[in-house]
Design an enzyme around this catalytic site. Structure first.
Site, PDB file in Angstrom:
ATOM      1  N   GLU A 155      -2.959   2.535   5.730  1.00  0.00           N
ATOM      2  CA  GLU A 155      -2.281   2.074   6.950  1.00  0.00           C
ATOM      3  C   GLU A 155      -3.332   1.851   8.624  1.00  0.00           C
ATOM      4  O   GLU A 155      -4.237   1.346   8.658  1.00  0.00           O
ATOM      5  CB  GLU A 155      -1.499   2.332   8.237  1.00  0.00           C
ATOM      6  CG  GLU A 155      -0.588   1.577   8.988  1.00  0.00           C
ATOM      7  CD  GLU A 155       0.629   2.090  10.037  1.00  0.00           C
ATOM      8  OE1 GLU A 155       0.920   1.913  11.446  1.00  0.00           O
ATOM      9  OE2 GLU A 155       1.484   2.931   9.297  1.00  0.00           O
ATOM     10  N   ARG A 188       5.706  13.772  -5.843  1.00  0.00           N
ATOM     11  CA  ARG A 188       7.113  13.484  -6.076  1.00  0.00           C
ATOM     12  C   ARG A 188       7.007  12.986  -7.054  1.00  0.00           C
ATOM     13  O   ARG A 188       8.744  13.188  -8.273  1.00  0.00           O
ATOM     14  CB  ARG A 188       8.078  12.742  -5.285  1.00  0.00           C
ATOM     15  CG  ARG A 188       8.731  13.577  -3.779  1.00  0.00           C
ATOM     16  CD  ARG A 188       8.964  12.756  -3.002  1.00  0.00           C
ATOM     17  NE  ARG A 188       8.617  12.130  -2.326  1.00  0.00           N
ATOM     18  CZ  ARG A 188       7.807  11.903  -1.120  1.00  0.00           C
ATOM     19  NH1 ARG A 188       7.451  12.579  -0.528  1.00  0.00           N
ATOM     20  NH2 ARG A 188       7.486  10.763  -0.883  1.00  0.00           N
TER      21      ARG A 188
END
Length: 182
Positions: free
Chosen positions: A104, A67
């Site tokens: 993560e 993006r």
């Protein structure tokens, strides 16, 4: 370099759709496709960014996949500057530099072409992405710009997810500008 008023920020924020529980439960996803599909809001944002960055004496704009490519390339067109893609590993066709960063659960890697700044020493580079959360990708991108011989003079994000504090880590290295703070 005028920043947006609260009313102008509200206008842009209202053009972004909220998707609850995407991609997993508990996350409120900010869907920028509705901003991209709203020509008035998009043109307003681009005019603001053009005015904000026109006097920064930039040499290149680097966009983070995927993006970030959208906003970076549109801003390149507005400012008549070259675009540099920062991509996921094994997506660029020429010799690359890479940087790993923590996720993560595990690690990931991004790359930039070795010759991205065409031999210009200390090329002034604006780093662009749609949002900053924990900052891992942005920090790795900053490091790649340095490795390629550029100087990241600022990082721009449409959205800053402030509670995740990624912008604070990046702010220690370069100037950070976000149009919308969430």
């Amino acid at each position: 370099m005028k920043k947006l008023t609260q009313q102008e920020q509200k206008y842009l924020l209202e053009s972004i759709r909220n998707i609850p529980d995407f991609p997993k439960k508990g996350i409120l996803f900010k869907d920028i496709t509705t901003l991209l599909n709203n020509k008035e809001a998009l043109n307003f944002l681009l005019k603001h960014l053009q005015a904000y960055y026109k006097d920064k004496n930039l040499d290149f704009i680097a966009g983070i996949e995927s993006r970030g490519f959208i906003f970076a390339s549109m801003l390149c067109a507005k400012l008549s500057l070259p675009f540099v893609p920062i991509r996921k590993a094994n997506k660029l066709p020429f010799e690359t530099l890479s940087c790993k960063y923590e996720l993560e659960y595990g690690t990931d890697s991004i790359e930039i072409h070795k010759d991205a700044f065409r031999g210009i020493k200390k090329a002034k580079v604006l780093l662009v992405d749609d949002l900053i959360a924990t900052g891992g990708t942005a920090l790795a991108s900053y490091e790649l710009i340095k490795k390629a011989g550029g100087e990241c003079v600022e990082a721009f994000f449409l959205l800053n997810l402030k509670d995740l504090k990624g912008y604070l880590k990046l702010k220690e290295l370069t100037s950070v500008y976000s149009v919308l703070e969430i």
